[in-house]
Write a protein that holds these residues in place. Structure first.
Motif, PDB file in Angstrom:
ATOM      1  N   LEU A   1       0.852  -1.188   0.000  1.00 53.66           N
ATOM      2  CA  LEU A   1       0.000   0.000   0.000  1.00 53.66           C
ATOM      3  C   LEU A   1       0.890   1.240   0.000  1.00 53.66           C
ATOM      4  CD1 LEU A   1      -2.679  -1.031   2.644  1.00 53.66           C
ATOM      5  CD2 LEU A   1      -3.080  -0.658   0.219  1.00 53.66           C
ATOM      6  N   ASP A   2       0.585   2.199  -0.855  1.00 55.55           N
ATOM      7  CA  ASP A   2       1.394   3.413  -0.985  1.00 55.55           C
ATOM      8  C   ASP A   2       1.557   4.174   0.326  1.00 55.55           C
ATOM      9  OD1 ASP A   2       1.790   2.914  -3.655  1.00 55.55           O
ATOM     10  OD2 ASP A   2       0.154   4.218  -4.314  1.00 55.55           O
ATOM     11  N   GLU A   3       0.507   4.187   1.143  1.00 54.56           N
ATOM     12  CA  GLU A   3       0.533   4.978   2.375  1.00 54.56           C
ATOM     13  C   GLU A   3       1.376   4.343   3.485  1.00 54.56           C
ATOM     14  OE1 GLU A   3      -3.665   5.348   0.612  1.00 54.56           O
ATOM     15  OE2 GLU A   3      -2.161   3.822   0.829  1.00 54.56           O
ATOM     16  N   VAL A   4       1.703   3.068   3.360  1.00 59.20           N
ATOM     17  CA  VAL A   4       2.391   2.343   4.431  1.00 59.20           C
ATOM     18  C   VAL A   4       3.899   2.436   4.263  1.00 59.20           C
ATOM     19  CG1 VAL A   4       2.762   0.059   5.456  1.00 59.20           C
ATOM     20  CG2 VAL A   4       0.456   0.757   4.768  1.00 59.20           C
ATOM     21  N   GLU A   5       4.567   2.910   5.313  1.00 55.53           N
ATOM     22  CA  GLU A   5       6.039   2.979   5.316  1.00 55.53           C
ATOM     23  C   GLU A   5       6.632   1.607   5.597  1.00 55.53           C
ATOM     24  OE1 GLU A   5       8.661   5.194   4.819  1.00 55.53           O
ATOM     25  OE2 GLU A   5       7.069   6.350   3.887  1.00 55.53           O
ATOM     26  N   ASP A   6       6.140   0.977   6.684  1.00 54.83           N
ATOM     27  CA  ASP A   6       6.689  -0.306   7.101  1.00 54.83           C
ATOM     28  C   ASP A   6       5.576  -1.117   7.747  1.00 54.83           C
ATOM     29  OD1 ASP A   6       8.658  -2.205   7.375  1.00 54.83           O
ATOM     30  OD2 ASP A   6       9.447  -1.404   9.255  1.00 54.83           O
ATOM     31  N   CYS A   7       5.774  -2.435   7.775  1.00 53.64           N
ATOM     32  CA  CYS A   7       4.791  -3.316   8.394  1.00 53.64           C
ATOM     33  C   CYS A   7       5.527  -4.397   9.164  1.00 53.64           C
ATOM     34  CB  CYS A   7       3.881  -3.934   7.342  1.00 53.64           C
ATOM     35  SG  CYS A   7       2.670  -5.083   8.044  1.00 53.64           S
ATOM     36  N   GLU A   8       5.076  -4.619  10.376  1.00 53.63           N
ATOM     37  CA  GLU A   8       5.626  -5.683  11.209  1.00 53.63           C
ATOM     38  C   GLU A   8       4.467  -6.588  11.615  1.00 53.63           C
ATOM     39  OE1 GLU A   8       7.330  -6.272  15.727  1.00 53.63           O
ATOM     40  OE2 GLU A   8       7.320  -4.264  14.864  1.00 53.63           O
ATOM     41  N   VAL A   9       4.670  -7.891  11.465  1.00 51.72           N
ATOM     42  CA  VAL A   9       3.657  -8.858  11.869  1.00 51.72           C
ATOM     43  C   VAL A   9       4.180  -9.601  13.092  1.00 51.72           C
ATOM     44  CG1 VAL A   9       2.410 -10.946  11.222  1.00 51.72           C
ATOM     45  CG2 VAL A   9       2.720  -9.121   9.545  1.00 51.72           C
ATOM     46  N   GLU A  10       3.367  -9.611  14.124  1.00 51.64           N
ATOM     47  CA  GLU A  10       3.720 -10.359  15.331  1.00 51.64           C
ATOM     48  C   GLU A  10       2.737 -11.509  15.480  1.00 51.64           C
ATOM     49  OE1 GLU A  10       3.693  -9.779  20.149  1.00 51.64           O
ATOM     50  OE2 GLU A  10       4.074  -8.016  18.913  1.00 51.64           O
ATOM     51  N   ILE A  11       3.268 -12.703  15.669  1.00 49.95           N
ATOM     52  CA  ILE A  11       2.439 -13.894  15.858  1.00 49.95           C
ATOM     53  C   ILE A  11       2.257 -14.134  17.355  1.00 49.95           C
ATOM     54  CG2 ILE A  11       2.292 -16.396  15.506  1.00 49.95           C
ATOM     55  CD1 ILE A  11       2.035 -14.884  12.918  1.00 49.95           C
ATOM     56  N   THR A  12       1.031 -14.434  17.738  1.00 49.90           N
ATOM     57  CA  THR A  12       0.741 -14.768  19.128  1.00 49.90           C
ATOM     58  C   THR A  12      -0.197 -15.972  19.165  1.00 49.90           C
ATOM     59  OG1 THR A  12      -0.055 -13.942  21.252  1.00 49.90           O
ATOM     60  CG2 THR A  12      -1.244 -13.191  19.299  1.00 49.90           C
ATOM     61  N   PHE A  13      -0.136 -16.695  20.240  1.00 52.44           N
ATOM     62  CA  PHE A  13      -1.085 -17.794  20.444  1.00 52.44           C
ATOM     63  C   PHE A  13      -1.874 -17.565  21.729  1.00 52.44           C
ATOM     64  CE2 PHE A  13       2.058 -19.564  17.570  1.00 52.44           C
ATOM     65  CZ  PHE A  13       1.217 -20.028  16.577  1.00 52.44           C
ATOM     66  N   ASP A  14      -1.948 -16.293  22.137  1.00 52.70           N
ATOM     67  CA  ASP A  14      -2.675 -15.923  23.330  1.00 52.70           C
ATOM     68  C   ASP A  14      -3.652 -14.814  22.990  1.00 52.70           C
ATOM     69  OD1 ASP A  14      -3.462 -15.734  25.976  1.00 52.70           O
ATOM     70  OD2 ASP A  14      -1.873 -14.296  26.477  1.00 52.70           O
ATOM     71  N   PRO A  15      -4.910 -15.050  22.870  1.00 48.64           N
ATOM     72  CA  PRO A  15      -5.555 -16.337  23.105  1.00 48.64           C
ATOM     73  C   PRO A  15      -5.385 -17.265  21.910  1.00 48.64           C
ATOM     74  CG  PRO A  15      -7.197 -14.737  22.416  1.00 48.64           C
ATOM     75  CD  PRO A  15      -5.872 -14.008  22.513  1.00 48.64           C
ATOM     76  N   PRO A  16      -5.462 -18.559  22.144  1.00 50.69           N
ATOM     77  CA  PRO A  16      -5.361 -19.496  21.018  1.00 50.69           C
ATOM     78  C   PRO A  16      -6.551 -19.321  20.073  1.00 50.69           C
ATOM     79  CG  PRO A  16      -5.498 -20.668  23.133  1.00 50.69           C
ATOM     80  CD  PRO A  16      -5.641 -19.206  23.417  1.00 50.69           C
ATOM     81  N   TRP A  17      -6.308 -19.570  18.794  1.00 44.92           N
ATOM     82  CA  TRP A  17      -7.386 -19.462  17.809  1.00 44.92           C
ATOM     83  C   TRP A  17      -8.416 -20.551  18.053  1.00 44.92           C
ATOM     84  CZ3 TRP A  17      -9.407 -22.720  14.064  1.00 44.92           C
ATOM     85  CH2 TRP A  17     -10.312 -22.125  13.181  1.00 44.92           C
ATOM     86  N   SER A  18      -9.670 -20.196  17.848  1.00 43.41           N
ATOM     87  CA  SER A  18     -10.756 -21.181  17.887  1.00 43.41           C
ATOM     88  C   SER A  18     -11.813 -20.753  16.880  1.00 43.41           C
ATOM     89  CB  SER A  18     -11.370 -21.271  19.288  1.00 43.41           C
ATOM     90  OG  SER A  18     -12.154 -20.117  19.547  1.00 43.41           O
ATOM     91  N   GLN A  19     -12.732 -21.646  16.583  1.00 35.74           N
ATOM     92  CA  GLN A  19     -13.785 -21.334  15.613  1.00 35.74           C
ATOM     93  C   GLN A  19     -14.661 -20.175  16.084  1.00 35.74           C
ATOM     94  OE1 GLN A  19     -15.953 -24.881  14.622  1.00 35.74           O
ATOM     95  NE2 GLN A  19     -14.196 -25.833  13.630  1.00 35.74           N
ATOM     96  N   ASP A  20     -14.670 -19.908  17.380  1.00 35.04           N
ATOM     97  CA  ASP A  20     -15.463 -18.791  17.910  1.00 35.04           C
ATOM     98  C   ASP A  20     -14.983 -17.447  17.377  1.00 35.04           C
ATOM     99  OD1 ASP A  20     -16.859 -20.638  19.420  1.00 35.04           O
ATOM    100  OD2 ASP A  20     -15.668 -20.294  21.229  1.00 35.04           O
ATOM    101  N   LEU A  21     -13.728 -17.375  16.918  1.00 34.73           N
ATOM    102  CA  LEU A  21     -13.163 -16.120  16.401  1.00 34.73           C
ATOM    103  C   LEU A  21     -13.576 -15.842  14.957  1.00 34.73           C
ATOM    104  CD1 LEU A  21      -9.594 -16.503  17.909  1.00 34.73           C
ATOM    105  CD2 LEU A  21     -11.414 -14.986  18.708  1.00 34.73           C
ATOM    106  N   MET A  22     -14.150 -16.833  14.299  1.00 36.22           N
ATOM    107  CA  MET A  22     -14.550 -16.669  12.897  1.00 36.22           C
ATOM    108  C   MET A  22     -15.788 -15.786  12.783  1.00 36.22           C
ATOM    109  SD  MET A  22     -14.032 -20.653  11.777  1.00 36.22           S
ATOM    110  CE  MET A  22     -14.738 -20.475  10.176  1.00 36.22           C
ATOM    111  N   SER A  23     -15.868 -15.053  11.668  1.00 39.94           N
ATOM    112  CA  SER A  23     -17.069 -14.245  11.412  1.00 39.94           C
ATOM    113  C   SER A  23     -18.227 -15.185  11.065  1.00 39.94           C
ATOM    114  CB  SER A  23     -16.819 -13.289  10.245  1.00 39.94           C
ATOM    115  OG  SER A  23     -16.724 -14.020   9.028  1.00 39.94           O
TER     116      SER A  23
END
Length: 107
Positions: free
Chosen positions: A75-97
């Motif tokens: 994206l033109d407007e973005v200078e930098d992007c950092e992705v942080e992975i976490t497992f807290d809280p763990p993923w579950s189907q409840d998080l799905m739309s």
């Protein structure tokens, strides 16, 4: 006078980009799947994304965060992007739309 950054508008653009990235094992984008926990945009146009994976042993644990970083950085407007992975809280189907659950036949 420096142009004021509209972080809400940029956040919406980032979400649109995230909705183009799919977990290769599930036919739903990572945003609707509930893998994105937070998108933070600074006034310096730096983006930090807090996300998770469906499991710690996910086969795309290396490539998926890199893909997220690269697509958001495109994206033109973005200078930098950092992705942080976490497992807290763990993923579950409840998080799905509702749409993702419907797509996968879970409703």
């Amino acid at each position: 006078m420096e142009q004021e950054i509209d972080t809400q508008e940029l956040g919406e653009k980032i979400v649109k980009v995230l909705k183009t990235i799919y977990d290769p094992e599930i036919p739903v984008d990572i945003y609707e799947l509930g893998l994105i926990y937070d998108v933070m945009v600074s006034t310096d146009y730096d983006v930090k994304i807090l996300m998770t994976l469906t499991t710690p042993n996910c086969p795309v644990a290396e490539s998926l965060p890199r893909e997220v970083e690269e697509k958001v950085k495109s994206l033109d407007e973005v200078e930098d992007c950092e992705v942080e992975i976490t497992f807290d809280p763990p993923w579950s189907q409840d998080l799905m739309s509702e749409g993702a659950k419907l797509e996968l036949g879970l409703l």
